[in-house]
Motif scaffolding. Sequence first.
Motif, PDB file in Angstrom:
ATOM      1  N   ALA A 179      19.760  33.972  85.806  1.00 50.13           N
ATOM      2  CA  ALA A 179      20.893  33.678  84.929  1.00 50.13           C
ATOM      3  C   ALA A 179      20.471  32.773  83.780  1.00 50.13           C
ATOM      4  O   ALA A 179      20.858  32.990  82.624  1.00 50.13           O
ATOM      5  CB  ALA A 179      22.020  33.038  85.739  1.00 50.13           C
ATOM      6  N   LEU A 180      19.670  31.774  84.076  1.00 49.12           N
ATOM      7  CA  LEU A 180      19.197  30.865  83.031  1.00 49.12           C
ATOM      8  C   LEU A 180      18.285  31.583  82.045  1.00 49.12           C
ATOM      9  O   LEU A 180      18.321  31.323  80.838  1.00 49.12           O
ATOM     10  CB  LEU A 180      18.476  29.681  83.660  1.00 49.12           C
ATOM     11  N   GLU A 181      17.450  32.494  82.557  1.00 48.82           N
ATOM     12  CA  GLU A 181      16.587  33.270  81.671  1.00 48.82           C
ATOM     13  C   GLU A 181      17.420  34.157  80.748  1.00 48.82           C
ATOM     14  O   GLU A 181      17.096  34.321  79.571  1.00 48.82           O
ATOM     15  CB  GLU A 181      15.626  34.121  82.497  1.00 48.82           C
ATOM     16  N   ALA A 182      18.492  34.728  81.280  1.00 45.72           N
ATOM     17  CA  ALA A 182      19.382  35.551  80.453  1.00 45.72           C
ATOM     18  C   ALA A 182      19.993  34.722  79.330  1.00 45.72           C
ATOM     19  O   ALA A 182      20.073  35.174  78.179  1.00 45.72           O
ATOM     20  CB  ALA A 182      20.481  36.171  81.321  1.00 45.72           C
ATOM     21  N   MET A 183      20.417  33.497  79.629  1.00 44.54           N
ATOM     22  CA  MET A 183      20.986  32.628  78.606  1.00 44.54           C
ATOM     23  C   MET A 183      19.930  32.262  77.568  1.00 44.54           C
ATOM     24  O   MET A 183      20.212  32.187  76.369  1.00 44.54           O
ATOM     25  CB  MET A 183      21.548  31.363  79.266  1.00 44.54           C
ATOM     26  N   ARG A 184      18.702  32.045  78.029  1.00 38.63           N
ATOM     27  CA  ARG A 184      17.616  31.716  77.096  1.00 38.63           C
ATOM     28  C   ARG A 184      17.355  32.858  76.138  1.00 38.63           C
ATOM     29  O   ARG A 184      16.999  32.638  74.979  1.00 38.63           O
ATOM     30  CB  ARG A 184      16.347  31.376  77.883  1.00 38.63           C
ATOM     31  N   ARG A 185      17.549  34.079  76.609  1.00 36.50           N
ATOM     32  CA  ARG A 185      17.307  35.248  75.765  1.00 36.50           C
ATOM     33  C   ARG A 185      18.491  35.576  74.861  1.00 36.50           C
ATOM     34  O   ARG A 185      18.428  36.514  74.076  1.00 36.50           O
ATOM     35  CB  ARG A 185      16.955  36.454  76.631  1.00 36.50           C
ATOM     36  N   GLY A 186      19.564  34.813  74.977  1.00 35.04           N
ATOM     37  CA  GLY A 186      20.685  34.995  74.060  1.00 35.04           C
ATOM     38  C   GLY A 186      21.985  35.438  74.679  1.00 35.04           C
ATOM     39  O   GLY A 186      22.968  35.647  73.973  1.00 35.04           O
ATOM     40  N   ALA A 187      22.016  35.624  76.020  1.00 29.43           N
ATOM     41  CA  ALA A 187      23.265  36.035  76.669  1.00 29.43           C
ATOM     42  C   ALA A 187      24.336  34.976  76.464  1.00 29.43           C
ATOM     43  O   ALA A 187      24.052  33.776  76.451  1.00 29.43           O
ATOM     44  CB  ALA A 187      23.035  36.275  78.160  1.00 29.43           C
ATOM     45  N   LYS A 188      25.559  35.418  76.308  1.00 25.14           N
ATOM     46  CA  LYS A 188      26.671  34.491  76.126  1.00 25.14           C
ATOM     47  C   LYS A 188      27.075  33.868  77.448  1.00 25.14           C
ATOM     48  O   LYS A 188      27.437  32.688  77.511  1.00 25.14           O
ATOM     49  CB  LYS A 188      27.864  35.240  75.516  1.00 25.14           C
ATOM     50  N   ASP A 189      27.023  34.639  78.527  1.00 26.29           N
ATOM     51  CA  ASP A 189      27.454  34.138  79.830  1.00 26.29           C
ATOM     52  C   ASP A 189      26.860  35.029  80.912  1.00 26.29           C
ATOM     53  O   ASP A 189      26.223  36.048  80.623  1.00 26.29           O
ATOM     54  CB  ASP A 189      28.982  34.145  79.925  1.00 26.29           C
ATOM     55  N   TYR A 190      27.070  34.652  82.161  1.00 22.57           N
ATOM     56  CA  TYR A 190      26.618  35.455  83.291  1.00 22.57           C
ATOM     57  C   TYR A 190      27.674  35.383  84.390  1.00 22.57           C
ATOM     58  O   TYR A 190      28.525  34.485  84.406  1.00 22.57           O
ATOM     59  CB  TYR A 190      25.271  34.963  83.817  1.00 22.57           C
TER      60      TYR A 190
END
Length: 210
Positions: free
Chosen positions: A76-87
């Motif tokens: 989840a943190l990696e997704a946010m680092r790549r630009g995701a708004k939320d998880y």
Amino acid sequence: MRHALVKGLERAGFVCAAAETGRGGVEQFVAGGFDAVLTDVKLPDLSGLDITAILIEMDAAVPVVVMTGYGTMEIALEAMRRGAKDYIQKPFAIEDVSRILARAIEESRLSREHRRLRALVERKLSPEGFEEVEAELAQLREGHASNGNGQTQEENGAGPLPLREAQRKFEVQYVQELLVQTGGNVAAAARLAGISRPNFHKKLKTLGVD
């Protein structure tokens, strides 16, 4: 799960389009008209993390929400680092997905460029983790970047920003958002940024932010 999500979100008032693969989703995204994207991490082809980075580069105004398995906070943190708004972590209720998507769509209207610049800086600083992302983006640019004169966006000066300029724009947007959040209180903004007030003042002066 894909069919259940579509039915549940449509009952909540969303108009949905579903894709079985990551590349299929990207192809639909290229056609435009989307307010948000919901993607799983595990897909038959590309990783949902790579899909996140690709879509943010294509249009940072469209928020991406990533679905992750239970106990996978690092993903989840990696997704946010790549630009995701939320998880959202599985298992979840459709009401939770609907609420997160609605909030993401609303908040995206307030900040469009911030996520793209953040994701761009991350890719430039650690390129070894984004090989598939860059390869997919290169193919997409080849297919869509030519204009009527046969010139590419890069030839017209519309290519990716230099790293230093991208970092500067990201920092300007970041400190401006901190000041908005704190009502212009520099001391409070400095605390949110995790630096001292004098250093925050120095950063404001360097960036030319009043």
